[in-house]
Write a protein that holds these residues in place. Structure first.
Motif, PDB file in Angstrom:
ATOM      1  N   HIS A 156      -8.690  -2.981  -0.073  1.00  0.00           N
ATOM      2  CA  HIS A 156      -9.021  -4.290  -0.653  1.00  0.00           C
ATOM      3  C   HIS A 156      -8.140  -5.313   0.051  1.00  0.00           C
ATOM      4  O   HIS A 156      -6.958  -5.461  -0.282  1.00  0.00           O
ATOM      5  CB  HIS A 156      -8.770  -4.278  -2.165  1.00  0.00           C
ATOM      6  CG  HIS A 156      -9.237  -5.513  -2.853  1.00  0.00           C
ATOM      7  ND1 HIS A 156     -10.569  -5.820  -2.982  1.00  0.00           N
ATOM      8  CD2 HIS A 156      -8.558  -6.525  -3.440  1.00  0.00           C
ATOM      9  CE1 HIS A 156     -10.693  -6.962  -3.638  1.00  0.00           C
ATOM     10  NE2 HIS A 156      -9.478  -7.416  -3.917  1.00  0.00           N
ATOM     11  N   TYR A 181      -7.384  -1.923  -7.343  1.00  0.00           N
ATOM     12  CA  TYR A 181      -8.373  -1.301  -6.470  1.00  0.00           C
ATOM     13  C   TYR A 181      -7.920   0.101  -6.043  1.00  0.00           C
ATOM     14  O   TYR A 181      -8.688   1.045  -6.068  1.00  0.00           O
ATOM     15  CB  TYR A 181      -8.622  -2.183  -5.243  1.00  0.00           C
ATOM     16  CG  TYR A 181      -9.627  -1.642  -4.272  1.00  0.00           C
ATOM     17  CD1 TYR A 181     -10.991  -1.855  -4.474  1.00  0.00           C
ATOM     18  CD2 TYR A 181      -9.234  -0.930  -3.143  1.00  0.00           C
ATOM     19  CE1 TYR A 181     -11.926  -1.372  -3.584  1.00  0.00           C
ATOM     20  CE2 TYR A 181     -10.175  -0.443  -2.254  1.00  0.00           C
ATOM     21  CZ  TYR A 181     -11.511  -0.669  -2.472  1.00  0.00           C
ATOM     22  OH  TYR A 181     -12.427  -0.179  -1.588  1.00  0.00           O
ATOM     23  N   MET A 182      -6.638   0.212  -5.676  1.00  0.00           N
ATOM     24  CA  MET A 182      -6.115   1.513  -5.248  1.00  0.00           C
ATOM     25  C   MET A 182      -6.168   2.513  -6.402  1.00  0.00           C
ATOM     26  O   MET A 182      -6.496   3.687  -6.208  1.00  0.00           O
ATOM     27  CB  MET A 182      -4.705   1.375  -4.708  1.00  0.00           C
ATOM     28  CG  MET A 182      -4.676   0.690  -3.360  1.00  0.00           C
ATOM     29  SD  MET A 182      -3.045   0.670  -2.584  1.00  0.00           S
ATOM     30  CE  MET A 182      -2.066  -0.255  -3.745  1.00  0.00           C
ATOM     31  N   ASP A 237      -8.258   2.449  -8.964  1.00  0.00           N
ATOM     32  CA  ASP A 237      -9.672   2.770  -9.185  1.00  0.00           C
ATOM     33  C   ASP A 237     -10.203   3.751  -8.133  1.00  0.00           C
ATOM     34  O   ASP A 237     -11.008   4.619  -8.448  1.00  0.00           O
ATOM     35  CB  ASP A 237     -10.525   1.490  -9.163  1.00  0.00           C
ATOM     36  CG  ASP A 237     -10.244   0.607 -10.356  1.00  0.00           C
ATOM     37  OD1 ASP A 237      -9.601   1.074 -11.334  1.00  0.00           O
ATOM     38  OD2 ASP A 237     -10.661  -0.569 -10.320  1.00  0.00           O
ATOM     39  N   GLU A 238      -9.740   3.624  -6.874  1.00  0.00           N
ATOM     40  CA  GLU A 238     -10.192   4.509  -5.808  1.00  0.00           C
ATOM     41  C   GLU A 238      -9.723   5.942  -6.038  1.00  0.00           C
ATOM     42  O   GLU A 238     -10.363   6.882  -5.631  1.00  0.00           O
ATOM     43  CB  GLU A 238      -9.698   4.016  -4.442  1.00  0.00           C
ATOM     44  CG  GLU A 238     -10.485   2.860  -3.880  1.00  0.00           C
ATOM     45  CD  GLU A 238     -11.939   3.215  -3.623  1.00  0.00           C
ATOM     46  OE1 GLU A 238     -12.207   4.236  -2.976  1.00  0.00           O
ATOM     47  OE2 GLU A 238     -12.807   2.466  -4.080  1.00  0.00           O
ATOM     48  N   GLU A 239      -8.546   6.086  -6.665  1.00  0.00           N
ATOM     49  CA  GLU A 239      -8.016   7.435  -6.928  1.00  0.00           C
ATOM     50  C   GLU A 239      -8.774   8.151  -8.024  1.00  0.00           C
ATOM     51  O   GLU A 239      -8.799   9.364  -8.097  1.00  0.00           O
ATOM     52  CB  GLU A 239      -6.534   7.350  -7.293  1.00  0.00           C
ATOM     53  CG  GLU A 239      -5.654   6.973  -6.129  1.00  0.00           C
ATOM     54  CD  GLU A 239      -4.191   6.850  -6.518  1.00  0.00           C
ATOM     55  OE1 GLU A 239      -3.852   7.111  -7.698  1.00  0.00           O
ATOM     56  OE2 GLU A 239      -3.391   6.486  -5.661  1.00  0.00           O
ATOM     57  N   CYS A 268      -5.383  -5.805  -5.660  1.00  0.00           N
ATOM     58  CA  CYS A 268      -5.262  -4.753  -4.651  1.00  0.00           C
ATOM     59  C   CYS A 268      -4.732  -3.467  -5.285  1.00  0.00           C
ATOM     60  O   CYS A 268      -5.253  -2.380  -5.046  1.00  0.00           O
ATOM     61  CB  CYS A 268      -4.331  -5.236  -3.549  1.00  0.00           C
ATOM     62  SG  CYS A 268      -4.145  -4.084  -2.211  1.00  0.00           S
ATOM     63  N   PRO A 301     -14.225  -3.456   2.600  1.00  0.00           N
ATOM     64  CA  PRO A 301     -13.726  -2.404   1.708  1.00  0.00           C
ATOM     65  C   PRO A 301     -13.762  -1.000   2.318  1.00  0.00           C
ATOM     66  O   PRO A 301     -12.944  -0.147   1.967  1.00  0.00           O
ATOM     67  CB  PRO A 301     -14.652  -2.504   0.493  1.00  0.00           C
ATOM     68  CG  PRO A 301     -15.052  -3.938   0.467  1.00  0.00           C
ATOM     69  CD  PRO A 301     -15.190  -4.323   1.928  1.00  0.00           C
ATOM     70  N   ASN A 302     -14.662  -0.747   3.264  1.00  0.00           N
ATOM     71  CA  ASN A 302     -14.733   0.581   3.889  1.00  0.00           C
ATOM     72  C   ASN A 302     -13.723   0.756   5.020  1.00  0.00           C
ATOM     73  O   ASN A 302     -13.700   1.785   5.683  1.00  0.00           O
ATOM     74  CB  ASN A 302     -16.148   0.876   4.372  1.00  0.00           C
ATOM     75  CG  ASN A 302     -16.565   0.007   5.548  1.00  0.00           C
ATOM     76  OD1 ASN A 302     -15.792  -0.813   6.044  1.00  0.00           O
ATOM     77  ND2 ASN A 302     -17.793   0.174   5.982  1.00  0.00           N
ATOM     78  N   SER A 348      -9.270   4.655   5.437  1.00  0.00           N
ATOM     79  CA  SER A 348      -9.046   4.475   3.999  1.00  0.00           C
ATOM     80  C   SER A 348      -9.799   3.261   3.470  1.00  0.00           C
ATOM     81  O   SER A 348      -9.798   2.216   4.104  1.00  0.00           O
ATOM     82  CB  SER A 348      -7.560   4.272   3.729  1.00  0.00           C
ATOM     83  OG  SER A 348      -6.819   5.360   4.208  1.00  0.00           O
ATOM     84  N   PRO A 349     -10.410   3.394   2.293  1.00  0.00           N
ATOM     85  CA  PRO A 349     -10.973   2.199   1.652  1.00  0.00           C
ATOM     86  C   PRO A 349      -9.821   1.244   1.319  1.00  0.00           C
ATOM     87  O   PRO A 349      -8.714   1.680   1.001  1.00  0.00           O
ATOM     88  CB  PRO A 349     -11.630   2.723   0.380  1.00  0.00           C
ATOM     89  CG  PRO A 349     -11.377   4.171   0.330  1.00  0.00           C
ATOM     90  CD  PRO A 349     -10.570   4.594   1.503  1.00  0.00           C
ATOM     91  N   TYR A 387       0.807  -1.220   0.000  1.00  0.00           N
ATOM     92  CA  TYR A 387       0.000   0.000   0.000  1.00  0.00           C
ATOM     93  C   TYR A 387       0.845   1.276   0.000  1.00  0.00           C
ATOM     94  O   TYR A 387       0.329   2.354   0.280  1.00  0.00           O
ATOM     95  CB  TYR A 387      -0.946   0.002   1.210  1.00  0.00           C
ATOM     96  CG  TYR A 387      -2.026  -1.044   1.099  1.00  0.00           C
ATOM     97  CD1 TYR A 387      -3.175  -0.793   0.355  1.00  0.00           C
ATOM     98  CD2 TYR A 387      -1.900  -2.277   1.712  1.00  0.00           C
ATOM     99  CE1 TYR A 387      -4.174  -1.744   0.246  1.00  0.00           C
ATOM    100  CE2 TYR A 387      -2.891  -3.235   1.606  1.00  0.00           C
ATOM    101  CZ  TYR A 387      -4.019  -2.956   0.868  1.00  0.00           C
ATOM    102  OH  TYR A 387      -5.003  -3.909   0.758  1.00  0.00           O
TER     103      TYR A 387
END
Length: 142
Positions: free
Chosen positions: A70, A136-137, A139-141, A133, A76-77, A67-68, A41
């Motif tokens: 994976h 996912y990071m 996509d979250e950005e 993972c 996820p939350n 932080s969200p 991460y």
């Protein structure tokens, strides 16, 4: 509860490791984790809230991952398994060790804890969790 010398010492130790601490009150901190460049991460800006409750240090502080994420051991939350932080709390080790354990857990999920994210757990077993993972990071950005 006024910030005592032990908390000041813990804060200093965390800051020396590069973690950023934002003091909301004497009893509540936001910590932005500084992770090793090879940590899964790294660069994700993982943040958590720590509330020091009445009875601290005999009683574990309340910890919430903001932080969200994976991860098999977290929703996820950012919700952790019930009792995760309380079960590992030892007043003599303090907040620094608590944060150290969390950093290790984020990078290396454990089968010793409840699986909260079954998708991530299946990905871990099939060997694609780290790839997913990272996606996912990203996509979250966006």
């Amino acid at each position: 509860m006024a910030m005592n010398e032990a908390l000041v010492s813990e804060r200093t130790r965390l800051e020396q490791q590069g973690h950023t601490i934002i003091t909301l009150t004497d009893t509540e901190w936001i910590i932005v984790l500084k992770l090793h460049p090879r940590h899964l991460y790294a660069g994700a800006g993982i943040t958590l809230r720590i509330k020091f409750v009445i009875g601290y240090p005999a009683t574990a502080p309340q910890v919430q991952l903001l932080s969200p994420i994976h991860h098999p051991n977290f929703l996820p939350n950012g919700t952790a398994p019930a009792g995760l932080f309380e079960s590992m709390w030892h007043a003599c080790l303090g907040v620094y060790c608590y944060v150290y354990y969390l950093v290790k857990l984020l990078d290396k999920p454990t089968k010793d804890l409840a699986v909260l994210n079954h998708v991530a757990s299946k990905e871990l077993k099939s060997g694609v969790w780290k790839e997913k993972c990272l996606q996912y990071m990203i996509d979250e950005e966006l």
